[in-house]
Design a protein around this motif. Structure first.
Motif, PDB file in Angstrom:
ATOM      1  N   ARG A  88       0.833  -1.205   0.000  1.00 49.77           N
ATOM      2  CA  ARG A  88       0.000   0.000   0.000  1.00 49.77           C
ATOM      3  C   ARG A  88       0.872   1.262   0.000  1.00 49.77           C
ATOM      4  N   PHE A  89       0.791   2.012  -1.101  1.00 48.03           N
ATOM      5  CA  PHE A  89       1.617   3.204  -1.268  1.00 48.03           C
ATOM      6  C   PHE A  89       0.833   4.304  -1.968  1.00 48.03           C
ATOM      7  N   ASN A  90       1.244   5.540  -1.739  1.00 51.02           N
ATOM      8  CA  ASN A  90       0.712   6.691  -2.460  1.00 51.02           C
ATOM      9  C   ASN A  90       1.828   7.247  -3.336  1.00 51.02           C
ATOM     10  N   VAL A  91       1.520   7.464  -4.610  1.00 53.60           N
ATOM     11  CA  VAL A  91       2.473   8.050  -5.545  1.00 53.60           C
ATOM     12  C   VAL A  91       2.189   9.554  -5.588  1.00 53.60           C
ATOM     13  N   ILE A  92       3.196  10.347  -5.268  1.00 51.52           N
ATOM     14  CA  ILE A  92       3.048  11.797  -5.239  1.00 51.52           C
ATOM     15  C   ILE A  92       3.800  12.366  -6.436  1.00 51.52           C
ATOM     16  N   GLU A  93       3.068  12.949  -7.369  1.00 56.20           N
ATOM     17  CA  GLU A  93       3.684  13.553  -8.548  1.00 56.20           C
ATOM     18  C   GLU A  93       3.996  15.004  -8.239  1.00 56.20           C
TER      19      GLU A  93
END
Length: 83
Positions: free
Chosen positions: A16-21
């Protein structure tokens, strides 16, 4: 982003991860008012303004909340496979 991840902080999250652009906007502000005086583009950058050279993507562990460069998560996963 196709490589396996492992959180370098909690060392348990693999899924479970969030990709921050990150999108950098180069600006010049008025020091007294804080208003944006000028917005730079790649074509009109001031000689005294250094362009952003950081990562375009950062990763956040959705279990513990730590935010790091993607390579940190990849390297932790690689290291954990060999040990």
């Amino acid at each position: 982003m196709t490589a396996p991840y492992l959180c370098p902080s909690c060392k348990s999250n693999r899924t479970r991860f969030n990709v921050i652009e990150q999108v950098a906007t180069s600006i010049k502000k008025d020091p007294q008012t804080g208003e944006v005086v000028e917005e730079y583009t790649a074509d009109n950058v001031s000689p005294m303004h250094i362009q952003y050279k950081g990562p375009s993507v950062r990763i956040q562990c959705a279990a513990c909340g730590v935010i790091e460069e993607e390579l940190s998560f990849i390297k932790r996963a690689e290291y954990n496979q060999t040990s």
